[in-house]
Scaffold this motif. Structure first.
Motif, PDB file in Angstrom:
ATOM      1  N   GLU A 104      -2.423   0.479  -6.377  1.00  0.00           N
ATOM      2  CA  GLU A 104      -1.148  -0.210  -6.196  1.00  0.00           C
ATOM      3  C   GLU A 104      -1.318  -1.725  -6.082  1.00  0.00           C
ATOM      4  O   GLU A 104      -0.334  -2.448  -5.940  1.00  0.00           O
ATOM      5  CB  GLU A 104      -0.450   0.328  -4.943  1.00  0.00           C
ATOM      6  N   ARG A 105      -2.572  -2.204  -6.109  1.00  0.00           N
ATOM      7  CA  ARG A 105      -2.871  -3.633  -5.939  1.00  0.00           C
ATOM      8  C   ARG A 105      -2.251  -4.170  -4.651  1.00  0.00           C
ATOM      9  O   ARG A 105      -1.672  -5.236  -4.614  1.00  0.00           O
ATOM     10  CB  ARG A 105      -2.402  -4.458  -7.139  1.00  0.00           C
ATOM     11  N   ALA A 106      -2.411  -3.387  -3.577  1.00  0.00           N
ATOM     12  CA  ALA A 106      -1.816  -3.727  -2.293  1.00  0.00           C
ATOM     13  C   ALA A 106      -2.728  -4.561  -1.403  1.00  0.00           C
ATOM     14  O   ALA A 106      -2.314  -4.992  -0.340  1.00  0.00           O
ATOM     15  CB  ALA A 106      -1.430  -2.442  -1.556  1.00  0.00           C
ATOM     16  N   ILE A 107      -3.963  -4.792  -1.833  1.00  0.00           N
ATOM     17  CA  ILE A 107      -4.926  -5.516  -0.997  1.00  0.00           C
ATOM     18  C   ILE A 107      -5.099  -6.939  -1.509  1.00  0.00           C
ATOM     19  O   ILE A 107      -5.333  -7.158  -2.703  1.00  0.00           O
ATOM     20  CB  ILE A 107      -6.291  -4.805  -0.999  1.00  0.00           C
ATOM     21  N   ALA A 108      -5.000  -7.887  -0.587  1.00  0.00           N
ATOM     22  CA  ALA A 108      -5.289  -9.279  -0.893  1.00  0.00           C
ATOM     23  C   ALA A 108      -6.466  -9.714  -0.030  1.00  0.00           C
ATOM     24  O   ALA A 108      -6.531  -9.379   1.155  1.00  0.00           O
ATOM     25  CB  ALA A 108      -4.081 -10.155  -0.603  1.00  0.00           C
ATOM     26  N   LEU A 109      -7.394 -10.444  -0.621  1.00  0.00           N
ATOM     27  CA  LEU A 109      -8.503 -11.024   0.108  1.00  0.00           C
ATOM     28  C   LEU A 109      -8.313 -12.533   0.039  1.00  0.00           C
ATOM     29  O   LEU A 109      -8.343 -13.111  -1.040  1.00  0.00           O
ATOM     30  CB  LEU A 109      -9.840 -10.599  -0.493  1.00  0.00           C
TER      31      LEU A 109
END
Length: 62
Positions: free
Chosen positions: A56-61
């Motif tokens: 879901e491309r829910a992670i941001a670093l």
């Protein structure tokens, strides 16, 4: 580096937790959440791998 999970995008696939349980955990509904304010240097590569594997491309670093 900080890990941030967008709760509106996360669908609870738990890949982040499977790949990097030192950085990501699951809430009571099974959705991903960051466990630490700062990602320890020794876990940075696994955090990046978890980010790349989130469907879901829910992670941001950041």
């Amino acid at each position: 580096m900080k890990a941030v999970v967008d709760p509106d995008r996360c669908q609870g696939h738990a890949r982040c937790w499977e790949i990097s349980p030192e950085v990501f955990g699951l809430d009571e509904e099974g959705h991903g959440q960051a466990l630490t304010a700062e990602v320890p240097a020794e876990h940075a590569e696994l955090a990046r791998r978890a980010q790349r594997n989130c469907p879901e491309r829910a992670i941001a670093l950041v």
